[in-house]
Scaffold this motif. Structure first.
Motif, short mmCIF file in Angstrom:
data_model
loop_
_atom_site.label_atom_id
_atom_site.label_comp_id
_atom_site.label_asym_id
_atom_site.label_seq_id
_atom_site.Cartn_x
_atom_site.Cartn_y
_atom_site.Cartn_z
N MET A 182 38.86 37.58 61.73
CA MET A 182 38.57 37.42 60.32
C MET A 182 37.96 38.72 59.80
O MET A 182 37.21 39.38 60.48
CB MET A 182 37.58 36.28 60.10
CG MET A 182 38.14 34.92 60.47
SD MET A 182 39.27 34.26 59.26
CE MET A 182 38.19 33.23 58.32
N SER A 183 38.29 39.02 58.57
CA SER A 183 37.84 40.26 57.95
C SER A 183 36.99 39.97 56.73
O SER A 183 37.16 38.94 56.08
CB SER A 183 39.07 41.07 57.52
OG SER A 183 38.69 42.18 56.77
N SER A 184 36.06 40.86 56.44
CA SER A 184 35.29 40.70 55.20
C SER A 184 35.70 41.79 54.20
O SER A 184 35.00 42.04 53.24
CB SER A 184 33.80 40.76 55.50
OG SER A 184 33.46 42.05 55.98
N MET A 185 36.81 42.43 54.46
CA MET A 185 37.30 43.49 53.60
C MET A 185 37.65 42.91 52.22
O MET A 185 38.17 41.80 52.12
CB MET A 185 38.56 44.13 54.21
CG MET A 185 39.17 45.21 53.35
SD MET A 185 40.80 45.78 53.96
CE MET A 185 40.44 46.19 55.65
N LYS A 186 37.38 43.71 51.18
CA LYS A 186 37.74 43.27 49.84
C LYS A 186 39.16 43.71 49.52
O LYS A 186 39.53 44.86 49.69
CB LYS A 186 36.80 43.83 48.79
CG LYS A 186 37.10 43.25 47.39
CD LYS A 186 36.35 43.94 46.27
CE LYS A 186 34.98 43.39 46.13
NZ LYS A 186 34.29 43.95 44.93
N ILE A 187 39.94 42.74 49.07
CA ILE A 187 41.33 42.98 48.65
C ILE A 187 41.40 42.81 47.14
O ILE A 187 40.86 41.85 46.59
CB ILE A 187 42.28 41.97 49.34
CG1 ILE A 187 42.31 42.16 50.85
CG2 ILE A 187 43.68 42.06 48.74
CD1 ILE A 187 43.10 43.34 51.34
N ILE A 188 42.07 43.74 46.51
CA ILE A 188 42.27 43.69 45.06
C ILE A 188 43.70 43.21 44.80
O ILE A 188 44.64 43.66 45.46
CB ILE A 188 42.08 45.09 44.43
CG1 ILE A 188 40.68 45.64 44.73
CG2 ILE A 188 42.39 45.07 42.94
CD1 ILE A 188 39.55 44.89 44.13
N THR A 189 43.84 42.31 43.84
CA THR A 189 45.17 41.91 43.40
C THR A 189 45.31 42.29 41.93
O THR A 189 44.34 42.27 41.17
CB THR A 189 45.42 40.39 43.55
OG1 THR A 189 44.56 39.67 42.67
CG2 THR A 189 45.20 39.94 44.98
N GLY A 190 46.53 42.65 41.55
CA GLY A 190 46.79 43.00 40.17
C GLY A 190 48.28 43.22 39.96
O GLY A 190 49.00 43.56 40.89
N VAL A 191 48.71 43.02 38.74
CA VAL A 191 50.12 43.21 38.42
C VAL A 191 50.33 44.64 37.95
O VAL A 191 49.64 45.13 37.06
CB VAL A 191 50.59 42.20 37.34
CG1 VAL A 191 52.05 42.46 36.97
CG2 VAL A 191 50.41 40.78 37.84
N ASP A 192 51.28 45.31 38.58
CA ASP A 192 51.64 46.68 38.22
C ASP A 192 52.47 46.64 36.93
O ASP A 192 53.56 46.07 36.93
CB ASP A 192 52.45 47.30 39.35
CG ASP A 192 53.01 48.68 39.04
OD1 ASP A 192 52.47 49.36 38.14
OD2 ASP A 192 53.99 49.07 39.69
N PRO A 193 51.97 47.23 35.83
CA PRO A 193 52.73 47.17 34.58
C PRO A 193 54.05 47.94 34.64
O PRO A 193 54.97 47.64 33.88
CB PRO A 193 51.79 47.77 33.54
CG PRO A 193 50.72 48.46 34.29
CD PRO A 193 50.70 47.91 35.69
N ALA A 194 54.18 48.89 35.55
CA ALA A 194 55.42 49.67 35.65
C ALA A 194 56.54 48.86 36.28
O ALA A 194 57.68 48.90 35.83
CB ALA A 194 55.18 50.95 36.44
N SER A 195 56.22 48.13 37.34
CA SER A 195 57.26 47.39 38.07
C SER A 195 57.22 45.89 37.83
O SER A 195 58.15 45.19 38.21
CB SER A 195 57.11 47.64 39.57
OG SER A 195 55.90 47.07 40.05
#
Length: 161
Positions: free
Chosen positions: A1-14
């Protein structure tokens, strides 16, 4: 298990969902910001990653087919990102869609990824994630032990050059 922070987001270009570790996004955006802010080669030299890319790029003397010795050019040499790299500009910086295909946790890409069948001039195919699957992907990431934060604004900054 990891405690790393993951960012999610929609790429406006693709219009693809991007899923990447926060540390990698921070590093990518620092590079993009260094290129965007630079007005001289001296400015570019202040960021090691930007300088490495610039120094390795074969730039020709205008009007002649002679490669410039970028390392020997004075710090005051004008620099403008698009003008310097010309048609190869976006190949010289990280692209959110491609970085996500490389950095998204393997389990998530295997479960939710789509095969990229697009073609085009200078287009690099890469597995991708659909924005419609965002909630399920974020739940899967949490289940894998990641801390998840939605930051469409950070992903949009990949276009800031």
């Amino acid at each position: 298990m990891s405690s790393m922070k993951i960012i999610t987001g929609v790429d406006p270009a693709s219009e693809r969902l991007c899923v990447m570790p926060e540390a990698e996004i921070t590093s990518d955006l620092e590079l993009i910001g260094a290129f965007a802010a630079a007005t001289t080669l001296g400015d570019v030299r202040k960021h090691q990653g930007a300088w490495d890319i610039t120094a390795a790029f074969v730039k020709y003397d205008e009007g002649r087919e002679v490669a410039l010795d970028v390392e020997a050019l004075p710090a005051s040499t004008p620099f403008e990102f698009g003008g310097w790299f010309e048609e190869e500009a976006f190949a010289c910086i990280p692209q959110a869609r491609l970085r996500s295909s490389q950095l998204c946790p393997r389990e998530v890409m295997e479960e939710f990824g789509y095969q990229d069948d697009e073609i085009g001039m200078d287009y690099e195919p890469a597995p991708w994630l659909a924005p419609e699957d965002r909630e399920a992907i974020e739940q899967r990431l949490v289940g894998l032990g990641y801390r998840v934060e939605r930051r469409d604004d950070l992903i949009a900054r990949y276009l800031d050059v």
